[in-house]
Design a protein around this motif. Structure first.
Motif, PDB file in Angstrom:
ATOM      1  N   TRP A 187      -8.224   1.147  -1.305  1.00  0.00           N
ATOM      2  CA  TRP A 187      -7.208   0.394  -0.579  1.00  0.00           C
ATOM      3  C   TRP A 187      -6.831  -0.804  -1.409  1.00  0.00           C
ATOM      4  CZ3 TRP A 187      -5.189   1.676   4.195  1.00  0.00           C
ATOM      5  CH2 TRP A 187      -4.364   0.726   4.799  1.00  0.00           C
TER       6      TRP A 187
ATOM      7  N   MET B  16       0.847  -1.178   0.000  1.00  0.00           N
ATOM      8  CA  MET B  16       0.000   0.000   0.000  1.00  0.00           C
ATOM      9  C   MET B  16       0.887   1.234   0.000  1.00  0.00           C
ATOM     10  SD  MET B  16      -2.797   1.760   0.154  1.00  0.00           S
ATOM     11  CE  MET B  16      -3.966   0.436   0.069  1.00  0.00           C
TER      12      MET B  16
ATOM     13  N   VAL C 150     -10.038  -0.069   7.187  1.00  0.00           N
ATOM     14  CA  VAL C 150      -9.417  -0.672   6.002  1.00  0.00           C
ATOM     15  C   VAL C 150     -10.479  -1.379   5.165  1.00  0.00           C
ATOM     16  CG1 VAL C 150      -7.820  -2.467   5.193  1.00  0.00           C
ATOM     17  CG2 VAL C 150      -7.118  -0.871   7.001  1.00  0.00           C
TER      18      VAL C 150
END
Length: 97
Positions: free
Chosen positions: A70, A1, A61
């Motif tokens: 994400w 990420m 998340v």
């Protein structure tokens, strides 16, 4: 990420920076604001910040994943972390001091 944002805790600025450092930081932030205005963007944005060690971070998340915000990416200039189930693990970072 990819880590897209840099967050600095105001308390850390007060605690760790001298007056010259604070002045330089202020000048840099002002420059960014002015250049954003010239680009036709808002000078300042408002963000929600969630510390990854909060018990609800995995819920955040999940919501981000459900909304396409994400996912895996690679940027050699960014620190990346590994997610194992409900655990986010940051790599060890050596202090520059």
């Amino acid at each position: 990420m990819q880590i897209k944002f840099t967050v600095i805790k105001n308390e850390d600025i007060e605690k760790h920076l001298n007056e010259q450092d604070k002045s330089e930081l202020s000048s840099l932030l002002w420059k960014i604001q002015e250049l954003r205005l010239l680009e036709g963007k808002a000078a300042l944005n408002t963000y929600l910040v969630v510390n990854t060690d909060e018990e609800y971070a995995t819920d955040i998340v999940r919501i981000l994943q459900e909304n396409g915000h994400w996912g895996p990416t690679h940027d050699p200039n960014q620190i990346e972390f590994r997610q194992e189930g409900d655990t986010m693990e940051l790599p060890e970072v050596k202090s520059p001091v």
